[in-house]
Scaffold this active site. Structure first.
Site, short mmCIF file in Angstrom:
data_model
loop_
_atom_site.label_atom_id
_atom_site.label_comp_id
_atom_site.label_asym_id
_atom_site.label_seq_id
_atom_site.Cartn_x
_atom_site.Cartn_y
_atom_site.Cartn_z
N MET A 29 -8.96 6.50 18.15
CA MET A 29 -7.94 7.38 17.68
C MET A 29 -7.61 8.40 18.73
O MET A 29 -8.16 9.48 18.75
CB MET A 29 -8.41 8.10 16.40
CG MET A 29 -7.30 8.92 15.78
SD MET A 29 -7.92 10.40 14.99
CE MET A 29 -7.32 11.62 16.13
N PRO A 30 -6.72 8.07 19.66
CA PRO A 30 -6.30 9.08 20.62
C PRO A 30 -5.48 10.18 19.95
O PRO A 30 -4.76 9.93 18.98
CB PRO A 30 -5.44 8.29 21.61
CG PRO A 30 -5.86 6.88 21.43
CD PRO A 30 -6.23 6.75 19.99
N PHE A 31 -5.63 11.39 20.47
CA PHE A 31 -4.83 12.52 20.04
C PHE A 31 -3.99 12.93 21.24
O PHE A 31 -4.53 13.15 22.32
CB PHE A 31 -5.73 13.67 19.58
CG PHE A 31 -4.96 14.89 19.16
CD1 PHE A 31 -4.38 14.93 17.89
CD2 PHE A 31 -4.80 15.96 20.00
CE1 PHE A 31 -3.65 16.05 17.49
CE2 PHE A 31 -4.08 17.07 19.61
CZ PHE A 31 -3.50 17.12 18.34
#
Length: 120
Positions: free
Chosen positions: A1-3
């Site tokens: 889950m990249p932000f």
């Protein structure tokens, strides 16, 4: 889950830039298509110089990606290339104006909601 956080002057291309970065992460890193968490900011003042001989202008875009550790150097290089390609294609942003940083961390460093550490 990249932000992802994208900072650019003005708001007319922010949505296109967000799409470019997301599609590049799907292409280069294989993240799921529905794994999008972005902050798009068109407010404020961006400061930059011609560091490393790369001339930037008012079209500069700063992309900061925070993600879990584990991608190879080759995947990261492919991501940088793909972001620059798609930013130009989707938003008309010249590749020289796209500055990308990646910060990596560990699974325990994420809470996706409900006050839980889903990856730990």
């Amino acid at each position: 889950m990249p932000f992802v956080r994208i900072d650019a002057v003005g708001t007319d291309t922010l949505e296109a830039l967000g799409n470019a970065v997301h599609d590049a992460m799907v292409d280069a890193l294989g993240i799921p298509a529905d794994d999008r968490f972005q902050v798009l900011n068109g407010q404020g003042t961006l400061k930059y110089d011609d560091y490393l001989g790369i001339h930037r202008d008012e079209g500069v875009v700063f992309v900061a990606i925070t993600m879990r550790r584990g991608r190879t150097d080759e995947q990261k290089k492919a991501l940088y290339r793909r972001i620059a390609e798609l930013a130009e294609e989707y938003a008309g942003t010249e590749p020289r104006n796209v500055l990308v940083t990646i910060t990596e961390n560990e699974p325990i460093d994420w809470s996706i909601g409900n006050g839980e550490a889903q990856y730990a």
